[in-house]
Design an enzyme around this catalytic site. Sequence first.
Site, PDB file in Angstrom:
ATOM      1  N   HIS A 145       0.828  -1.207   0.000  1.00 33.53           N
ATOM      2  CA  HIS A 145       0.000   0.000   0.000  1.00 33.53           C
ATOM      3  C   HIS A 145       0.868   1.264   0.000  1.00 33.53           C
ATOM      4  O   HIS A 145       0.490   2.272  -0.592  1.00 33.53           O
ATOM      5  CB  HIS A 145      -0.930   0.009   1.217  1.00 33.53           C
ATOM      6  CG  HIS A 145      -2.031  -0.993   1.119  1.00 33.53           C
ATOM      7  ND1 HIS A 145      -3.347  -0.642   0.928  1.00 33.53           N
ATOM      8  CD2 HIS A 145      -2.019  -2.344   1.174  1.00 33.53           C
ATOM      9  CE1 HIS A 145      -4.105  -1.728   0.880  1.00 33.53           C
ATOM     10  NE2 HIS A 145      -3.308  -2.775   1.031  1.00 33.53           N
ATOM     11  N   ASP A 205      -5.355   6.117   0.712  1.00 31.21           N
ATOM     12  CA  ASP A 205      -5.429   4.683   0.436  1.00 31.21           C
ATOM     13  C   ASP A 205      -6.867   4.207   0.299  1.00 31.21           C
ATOM     14  O   ASP A 205      -7.773   4.697   0.973  1.00 31.21           O
ATOM     15  CB  ASP A 205      -4.736   3.924   1.571  1.00 31.21           C
ATOM     16  CG  ASP A 205      -4.581   2.449   1.280  1.00 31.21           C
ATOM     17  OD1 ASP A 205      -3.589   2.079   0.631  1.00 31.21           O
ATOM     18  OD2 ASP A 205      -5.453   1.654   1.686  1.00 31.21           O
TER      19      ASP A 205
END
Length: 483
Positions: free
Chosen positions: A20, A119
């Site tokens: 991520h 994210d």
Amino acid sequence: MSGSEPIVHLAFLPSAGMGHLNPCLRTAALFLRYGCKITLITPKPTISLAESNLISRFCSSFPHQVTQIHLNLIPLNDPNTVNSKDPFWLHFETIRRSAHLLLPIQSSLSTPLSAFIYDVSLISPLVSITHKLSCPCYIFFVASARMFSFFAHLSVLSASNPTSPHPSSFIDDVVKIPGISSQIPRSSVPPLLLQNNSLFETIFMEDSPKLNKLNGVFINTFEEFEGEALAALNEGKVVKGLPPVYGVGPLMACEFEKVGEDDQGNGGCMRFILKWLDKHAKESVVYVCLGNRTATRRDQLKDMALGLISCGYSFLWMVKLKVVDREEEEEDLEDVLGSELMNKVTEKGVVVREFVKQMEILGHPAVGGFVTHGGGNSVMEAVWEGVPMLSWPQNGDQKIGSEVVRLSGIGVWPEEWGWGGEQMVKGEDIAKGIKEMMSNESLRTKAWETKEAARKAAGVGGSSEVIAMRLIQEWKRNVQATC
């Protein structure tokens, strides 16, 4: 950028895990190349040492353009209420529950934000916050456009089955996504999504319906690689009212990602690996890495070793015996394999335990194939370097990512192997799969063609630059309109 032009100020918020963090920082680096100011909001503490090191290198590489602000997370009072033992998923939830702390942080910024980019795992808690700030918000999605089409279409499937609250009950044997020619079998759906009340299911079900509240989505892919999925998403076939989906890839590895001398000796490790690769002929080495979040089953390691030994190629094997790199080692690979098998492994290859600079390895001329888990970052890095793949999904979106690899003609995916950890894959089958990947000239040719397309997309005047410049101009107009 002249002094009279408005400043484009972007805030980035990553989540847990290198899978991520990497696309977050690479997306930020894309906009840094065109003069944007970046505020990087980093959740503290990080899960892994690799994340902490990468963030430090990123910030020190752009001292005049990047400001780092810590988001000090509120610990979970009772982790048992989260219904997950995975440290990374627990960290996702911790960040989500601490999201309200972002409002005073963002309100205190000296330069108003042009956009907030965060994210994918943080959609629900952040949409309302960015709305209060009247700030355009975007997400970076950490998997393929094909996977995003499934994520987006999940809200349609759910709305069509109002009496079935869980995907386990409303996802059929195959999922047909409008605009996508090949169906997604239920067996490729992330297993945790089919586990009722798992944290994965909760986040996906909460966030999928809120995608239309975003201003856009960034994905590390490009038209020539996933044109069908990108078109279906942007033409409203997958979900009506979906915001623009930008294929900003391939996001290139940047200078800040190089392993430093102070990174727990990893600089020395990389020097050793590259010198070892220098001794081998072109395209004669197999690189094996099944991701940075999944520890390999102990009983599978022996067959992996046997397969690598008998495949006929030298190999560089990244072995992961623990989930998080801050954890203490309880055993060595030799404890698992035994000294006799371990000796055979070291005769044919090199075993790596530290986090490595993967793109340097994939870009070395000696590397001729990549045994991968099919994660989005790894696939795009192999595409960038033109390396054929053998995909062995371990969890999450990786079967869908492996399907992208196979459909594109740049790799093989032995579906019968199932999920990593689901069943034992014998050494002879592993060796057979590696031989197929390494000897298949059509895979190699297609991988090189895709590499050329990737370089064009990321080059001057390519799609990545065109998208970035178009957005920057839009953000500048927004800034001027509010002055």
